[in-house]
Design a protein around this motif. Structure first.
Motif, short mmCIF file in Angstrom:
data_model
loop_
_atom_site.label_atom_id
_atom_site.label_comp_id
_atom_site.label_asym_id
_atom_site.label_seq_id
_atom_site.Cartn_x
_atom_site.Cartn_y
_atom_site.Cartn_z
N HIS A 7 0.83 -1.19 0.00
CA HIS A 7 0.00 0.00 0.00
C HIS A 7 0.87 1.25 0.00
CE1 HIS A 7 -2.83 3.07 1.24
NE2 HIS A 7 -3.80 2.23 0.91
N PRO A 8 0.65 2.18 -0.94
CA PRO A 8 1.55 3.34 -1.06
C PRO A 8 1.48 4.29 0.14
CG PRO A 8 -0.34 3.56 -2.52
CD PRO A 8 -0.41 2.18 -1.95
N GLY A 9 0.39 4.25 0.89
CA GLY A 9 0.28 5.15 2.03
C GLY A 9 0.67 4.50 3.35
N THR A 10 0.11 3.31 3.60
CA THR A 10 0.31 2.66 4.90
C THR A 10 1.43 1.63 4.88
OG1 THR A 10 -1.27 0.91 4.38
CG2 THR A 10 -2.16 2.90 5.39
N GLY A 11 1.86 1.18 3.70
CA GLY A 11 2.94 0.20 3.59
C GLY A 11 2.51 -1.24 3.83
N VAL A 12 1.25 -1.49 4.19
CA VAL A 12 0.83 -2.86 4.47
C VAL A 12 0.61 -3.63 3.15
CG1 VAL A 12 -0.27 -2.22 6.65
CG2 VAL A 12 -1.66 -2.36 4.56
N PRO A 13 0.75 -4.96 3.18
CA PRO A 13 0.51 -5.74 1.96
C PRO A 13 -0.96 -5.67 1.53
CG PRO A 13 1.69 -7.04 3.61
CD PRO A 13 1.19 -5.80 4.30
N VAL A 14 -1.15 -5.58 0.23
CA VAL A 14 -2.50 -5.60 -0.35
C VAL A 14 -2.52 -6.66 -1.45
CG1 VAL A 14 -2.90 -3.14 0.11
CG2 VAL A 14 -2.01 -3.85 -2.12
N LEU A 15 -3.70 -7.15 -1.78
CA LEU A 15 -3.85 -8.08 -2.90
C LEU A 15 -4.42 -7.33 -4.10
CD1 LEU A 15 -5.39 -11.19 -1.09
CD2 LEU A 15 -2.99 -10.74 -1.62
N ARG A 16 -3.81 -7.54 -5.25
CA ARG A 16 -4.34 -6.97 -6.48
C ARG A 16 -4.93 -8.13 -7.27
NH1 ARG A 16 -3.35 -1.27 -7.86
NH2 ARG A 16 -5.13 -1.30 -6.49
N PHE A 17 -6.24 -8.25 -7.13
CA PHE A 17 -6.91 -9.39 -7.75
C PHE A 17 -8.22 -8.92 -8.38
CE2 PHE A 17 -9.93 -12.95 -7.67
CZ PHE A 17 -9.20 -13.89 -8.37
N ALA A 18 -8.40 -9.24 -9.63
CA ALA A 18 -9.68 -8.95 -10.29
C ALA A 18 -10.25 -10.27 -10.78
CB ALA A 18 -9.47 -7.99 -11.45
N GLU A 19 -11.56 -10.42 -10.61
CA GLU A 19 -12.19 -11.65 -11.07
C GLU A 19 -12.33 -11.62 -12.59
OE1 GLU A 19 -15.54 -13.13 -8.34
OE2 GLU A 19 -15.53 -10.98 -8.00
N PRO A 20 -11.90 -12.68 -13.27
CA PRO A 20 -12.07 -12.73 -14.73
C PRO A 20 -13.56 -12.65 -15.07
CG PRO A 20 -10.84 -14.64 -13.93
CD PRO A 20 -11.31 -13.91 -12.72
N LEU A 21 -13.87 -12.06 -16.22
CA LEU A 21 -15.27 -11.92 -16.64
C LEU A 21 -15.54 -12.89 -17.79
CD1 LEU A 21 -15.72 -8.04 -16.70
CD2 LEU A 21 -15.90 -9.61 -14.78
N ASP A 22 -16.45 -13.78 -17.56
CA ASP A 22 -16.82 -14.82 -18.51
C ASP A 22 -17.47 -14.20 -19.77
OD1 ASP A 22 -17.92 -16.92 -19.88
OD2 ASP A 22 -18.91 -17.81 -18.13
N PRO A 23 -16.91 -14.48 -20.97
CA PRO A 23 -17.49 -13.89 -22.19
C PRO A 23 -18.94 -14.30 -22.42
CG PRO A 23 -15.77 -15.49 -22.71
CD PRO A 23 -15.74 -15.31 -21.23
N ALA A 24 -19.37 -15.43 -21.83
CA ALA A 24 -20.76 -15.87 -22.01
C ALA A 24 -21.72 -14.99 -21.20
CB ALA A 24 -20.90 -17.32 -21.58
N LYS A 25 -21.19 -14.26 -20.21
CA LYS A 25 -22.07 -13.55 -19.30
C LYS A 25 -21.91 -12.03 -19.35
CE LYS A 25 -23.40 -13.39 -14.43
NZ LYS A 25 -22.93 -13.59 -13.06
N TYR A 26 -20.72 -11.55 -19.68
CA TYR A 26 -20.46 -10.11 -19.59
C TYR A 26 -20.22 -9.50 -20.95
CZ TYR A 26 -20.13 -11.20 -14.68
OH TYR A 26 -20.42 -11.63 -13.42
N LYS A 27 -20.65 -8.26 -21.07
CA LYS A 27 -20.58 -7.54 -22.34
C LYS A 27 -19.15 -7.43 -22.84
CE LYS A 27 -24.85 -6.18 -23.01
NZ LYS A 27 -25.56 -6.18 -24.28
#
Ligand SMILES: [Fe+2]
Length: 267
Positions: free
Chosen positions: A176-196
């Motif tokens: 974290h750029p402000g607090t220095g604590v570890p963060v997770l950078r995770f985005a859920e993949p978007l299924d082409p059958a369901k999302y535009k």
């Protein structure tokens, strides 16, 4: 509950669960509170909900956010209007759910904070914004899980159909750029059958046979109620969120909505 005063009256601080804070004002303007103070409250609480503060005009909103840092400029401008559309090109403007992500993944600079103001809301229609505290998920993880995460990076790919798109590779664990604590950078993949406009994730650093299970278990972990604050919008809310500590998404709408949010990203 704590109280404090600004030039314009008392503020009430109401803690949210499992994290977050409401600050209620009676006539105060957001500009009455020193930015450093609001920044500290946001870093402490990760989501700050300001209620009872008058909303700002569009340009005024962007200018206010500039007192926090550089404002991200999209093709559409500095303030993005989020209104649910009937035939949207991008899932953000549709009425379905929005899976977890952090904002600005596909732009060069990672936004530190994002600001919303809620011009209109339909509280019974769903569409709550869900914030997940990745610092808490990391804090609770066992050493072996942390070691595994430290070796993982993920490449995300999406087509540009509205204001963002491209390809980006991020380490799963960041600081974290402000607090220095570890963060997770995770985005859920978007299924082409369901999302535009689908988002594809290529996971590096683990055996290909484990990728599916890794994506599912990580998403499940971040969706656990103990890590999630669910924000039901009320007209007049101003919300400031820590884009590094959190990932966020949206519940699907359950019916017609007149919701109108304006969003600004601060680097
Ligand atoms: Fe977002």
């Amino acid at each position: 509950m704590a109280t404090g005063t600004t030039g314009a009256g008392a503020l009430r601080h109401i803690p949210l669960l499992p994290f977050g804070r409401i600050v209620e004002a009676d006539g105060a303007r957001i500009t009455d509170i020193p930015t450093e103070k609001l920044l500290r409250w946001t870093e402490e609480s990760r989501v700050l909900v300001l209620r009872g503060f008058p909303l700002l005009e569009k340009q005024e909103f962007a200018d206010y956010c500039r007192t926090w840092g550089e404002v991200l400029k999209w093709d559409a401008g500095e303030v993005i209007d989020l209104i649910v559309e009937e035939n949207p090109k991008n899932y953000l403007f549709a009425s379905g759910d929005v899976p977890f992500h952090w904002d600005g993944a596909f732009v060069e600079a990672d936004p530190r904070f994002f600001f919303f103001q809620c011009l209109d809301a339909t509280p019974q229609a769903g569409g709550e914004t869900v914030f997940s505290d990745t610092t808490a998920a990391y804090r609770d993880a066992d050493p072996e899980t942390r070691r595994r995460w430290a070796g993982i990076s993920i490449t995300y790919t999406t087509d540009k159909v509205t204001h963002y798109g491209g390809e980006v590779t991020e380490n799963m664990v960041a600081q974290h750029p402000g607090t220095g604590v570890p963060v997770l950078r995770f985005a859920e993949p978007l299924d082409p059958a369901k999302y535009k406009n689908p988002v594809y994730a290529t996971v590096h650093g683990i055996d290909p046979s484990e990728v599916e299970d890794f994506l599912t278990t990580t998403a499940e972990l971040l969706h656990r109620p103990e890590y999630c604050y669910v924000h039901a919008w009320e007209r007049g809310d101003i919300v400031i969120a820590d884009n590094f500590a959190l990932v966020h998404g949206r519940n699907a709408f359950r019916g017609p909505t007149t919701r109108h949010l304006q969003r600004v990203e601060v680097i």
